[in-house]
Design an enzyme around this catalytic site. Structure first.
Site, PDB file in Angstrom:
ATOM      1  N   SER A 109       0.846  -1.190   0.000  1.00  0.00           N
ATOM      2  CA  SER A 109       0.000   0.000   0.000  1.00  0.00           C
ATOM      3  C   SER A 109       0.881   1.239   0.000  1.00  0.00           C
ATOM      4  O   SER A 109       2.105   1.145   0.029  1.00  0.00           O
ATOM      5  CB  SER A 109      -0.904  -0.002   1.228  1.00  0.00           C
ATOM      6  OG  SER A 109      -0.127   0.263   2.368  1.00  0.00           O
ATOM      7  N   LYS A 110       0.212   2.377  -0.023  1.00  0.00           N
ATOM      8  CA  LYS A 110       0.890   3.672  -0.058  1.00  0.00           C
ATOM      9  C   LYS A 110       2.029   3.785   0.964  1.00  0.00           C
ATOM     10  O   LYS A 110       3.062   4.375   0.683  1.00  0.00           O
ATOM     11  CB  LYS A 110      -0.125   4.784   0.269  1.00  0.00           C
ATOM     12  CG  LYS A 110      -0.765   5.345  -0.978  1.00  0.00           C
ATOM     13  CD  LYS A 110      -0.027   6.611  -1.420  1.00  0.00           C
ATOM     14  CE  LYS A 110      -0.404   7.040  -2.800  1.00  0.00           C
ATOM     15  NZ  LYS A 110       0.512   6.588  -3.833  1.00  0.00           N
ATOM     16  N   ARG A 111       1.785   3.224   2.140  1.00  0.00           N
ATOM     17  CA  ARG A 111       2.810   3.471   3.161  1.00  0.00           C
ATOM     18  C   ARG A 111       4.114   2.707   2.897  1.00  0.00           C
ATOM     19  O   ARG A 111       5.113   2.937   3.550  1.00  0.00           O
ATOM     20  CB  ARG A 111       2.255   3.218   4.573  1.00  0.00           C
ATOM     21  CG  ARG A 111       2.143   1.829   4.996  1.00  0.00           C
ATOM     22  CD  ARG A 111       1.116   1.657   6.089  1.00  0.00           C
ATOM     23  NE  ARG A 111       0.471   0.396   5.867  1.00  0.00           N
ATOM     24  CZ  ARG A 111       1.005  -0.755   6.245  1.00  0.00           C
ATOM     25  NH1 ARG A 111       2.143  -0.769   6.912  1.00  0.00           N
ATOM     26  NH2 ARG A 111       0.400  -1.878   5.984  1.00  0.00           N
ATOM     27  N   GLY A 123       5.545   3.112   0.071  1.00  0.00           N
ATOM     28  CA  GLY A 123       6.084   3.905  -1.044  1.00  0.00           C
ATOM     29  C   GLY A 123       4.975   4.069  -2.055  1.00  0.00           C
ATOM     30  O   GLY A 123       3.848   3.653  -1.819  1.00  0.00           O
ATOM     31  N   GLU A 146       3.560   7.290 -10.611  1.00  0.00           N
ATOM     32  CA  GLU A 146       4.149   8.052  -9.507  1.00  0.00           C
ATOM     33  C   GLU A 146       5.662   7.851  -9.433  1.00  0.00           C
ATOM     34  O   GLU A 146       6.408   8.771  -9.135  1.00  0.00           O
ATOM     35  CB  GLU A 146       3.546   7.613  -8.171  1.00  0.00           C
ATOM     36  CG  GLU A 146       2.338   8.399  -7.755  1.00  0.00           C
ATOM     37  CD  GLU A 146       1.769   7.829  -6.475  1.00  0.00           C
ATOM     38  OE1 GLU A 146       2.294   8.137  -5.399  1.00  0.00           O
ATOM     39  OE2 GLU A 146       0.802   7.036  -6.570  1.00  0.00           O
TER      40      GLU A 146
END
Ligand code: GLU
Length: 503
Positions: A266-268, A270, A276
């Site tokens: 997930s986002k956390r 990276g 992105e």
């Protein structure tokens, strides 16, 4: 589910190799999606086969604006070129499932006619009540097969009444469905756990299962390489292949990608969308190298591999069964390694768009390339991403340095007068220096520190602050030499002005 010995993927090996990446345009493609694309691409390029791009755009509710563009951009960025698909065309098109509806309808009708599928007239309300009751009984949600054996005259009556049915597959209620997976070995599912899944929805669009199987057959796909999450769909597909009288492709389900803490990526951990990574200044060749190692390895130790080395060495039998770990630290390290190997001209071209976008308002917008090329060797060692170059380089372009004037009075040079004296002497020396290069600057400034009775460290720190606005930079003399005499003098003058107004 049982796993046994791996097979080597040799079934169908006598057929030409044709693989596909089949994204649904429901969001920005993430690391897992593009890893699937890459493995298919590597497999095709290694074997001299074909790599297809097929857009599975049949879920109107989940379709997202811009997702297709992002998929194409990600593939183009990474150089994952496709032999057939959107933009390129090909003999098996169209490659958008939304343009192939008539084909799916005809196969759905054939399945109904052959008794492998049936029309289901259950209303959404009925299904909702059914599910709620199942939930109350703590049963998994599953269609109760209400319409499975409707008499033909009832079917005709309902159809004439204007109810648009869905078409469901008549899943066998007993036995088990088995298939060989190149990575997982033999896999089987009890048919009793499978649903009478929908093939054709009431909006006229096929479900993933029908469209995927029909297209993989019609497009003569030899190997299906896809993420592990689709493993539970595969028994349904195998049953469909059999019902349609098609030979199934070879299946290879790629291991899941987890974060270093072994939780779902997930986002956390990276960025997750591939675009992105592009925007954050990772190099496409690094992304390819890095993604290739998410579930595949040459020998468990080789990390840095060129695109050609990956193509030469890629094989399904070195794809692991166990989860791949996405480690952003490793990606950063790898990006730094590649950046350090790039030539100055190449790096300059790559950095330029980041500089143009990332430089702050104090920077004048003309960014001369010759100047950038001179700066690069000073900072190349330290950057891990292309965006980091912005921060490492901005002071070379700043019109006005934003440091706090108070910093000019330091531990070593405690008074305004001492700082004035130091700047004036440096200014005069610099103005009259015959050659303005690092060696000459060192030859001037080192003895000058002694003359001024200042510690070289203190004197150089003062000059560094004045000419860069920072306390840590690349080596001072090289930096000054690249900045050039004019800029250094202007900046020393600006420091002198700051000193004047300092209380
Ligand atoms: N459309 C599916 C996806 O979005 C394709 C899965 C498959 O490769 O069969 O990933």
């Amino acid at each position: 589910m049982l796993e046994s010995v791996k097979n080597t993927g040799d079934i169908n090996m006598n057929l030409p190799i044709r693989v596909r990446y089949a994204p649904s345009p429901t969001g920005l493609p993430h690391v897992g999606n593009i890893r699937t694309a890459l493995f298919n691409w590597l497999f095709a390029r290694h074997s001299g086969g074909k790599f297809l791009l097929r857009v599975e755009d049949t879920d109107m509710a989940r379709k997202q604006e811009g997702a297709l563009e992002a998929i194409l951009e990600s593939l183009h960025w990474l150089g994952l070129d496709w032999d057939e698909g959107p933009e390129t065309g090909g003999p098996y098109g169209p490659y958008f499932q939304s343009q192939r509806l008539a084909t799916y309808h005809s196969f759905a009708e054939k399945l109904v006619a052959a008794g492998h599928a049936y029309y289901c007239f259950c209303s959404p309300q009925r299904l909702e009540i059914m599910r709620a009751e199942q939930a109350k009984r703590k049963e998994p949600p599953k269609y109760d097969r209400h319409c499975r054996d409707l008499p033909p005259d009832e079917v005709a009556r309902q159809r004439a009444g204007g109810v648009t049915p869905v078409v469901r597959f008549k899943t066998p209620m007993e036995g088990r469905t088995k298939f060989d997976d190149v990575i997982r070995g033999e896999v089987f599912f009890e048919n009793g756990t499978l649903d009478d899944f929908v093939l054709l929805k009431s909006d006229g669009y096929p479900t993933y299962h029908l469209a995927n199987v029909v297209d993989d057959h019609l497009m003569e796909i030899s190997h299906v390489l896809r993420a592990d999450e689709w493993l539970s769909s595969t028994p349904r597909h195998v049953l469909l292949y059999a019902a349609l009288g098609f030979q199934p492709p070879v299946f290879a389900h790629l291991p899941i990608i987890l974060g270093p803490d072994r939780s779902k990526l997930s986002k956390r951990h990276g960025a997750t969308s591939v675009i992105e990574f592009k925007e954050q200044g990772y190099l496409p060749e690094v992304m390819v190298n890095f993604l290739a190692l998410l579930g595949w390895s040459l020998d468990e130790k080789t990390e840095i591999m060129s695109r050609q080395e990956l193509i030469t060495n890629f094989s399904l039998d070195r794809v692991s069964r166990t989860a791949a770990i996405f480690n952003i630290e490793k990606l950063n390290w790898m990006n730094g390694v590649y950046i350090r190997k790039l030539g100055i001209d190449d790096l300059c071209v790559r950095i330029l768009p980041f500089l143009k976008k990332g430089m702050g308002p104090r920077v004048q917008r003309s960014l001369p390339e010759g100047y950038i090329r001179a700066i690069i060797p000073l900072v190349q060692e330290r950057a891990r991403t292309l965006t980091e170059f912005v921060e490492l380089m901005d002071f070379f372009f700043d019109e006005e340095l934003g440091y706090d004037p108070q910093m000019l009075i330091s531990k070593g040079i405690k008074s305004k007068e001492a700082a004035f004296g130091a700047f004036r002497a440096a200014r005069q020396g610099i103005e009259h220096l015959a050659r303005f290069d690092a060696a000459a600057l060192e030859g001037l400034l080192r003895p000058l520190a002694a003359e001024l009775e200042l510690k070289t460290g203190d004197f150089f720190a003062l000059l560094r602050l004045a000419v860069t606005g920072k306390t840590a930079t690349p080596p001072l003399f090289e930096t000054m030499s690249v900045l050039g005499r004019e800029r250094c003098l202007t900046r020393i003058d600006a420091a002198l002005k700051k000193l004047v107004i300092l209380k």
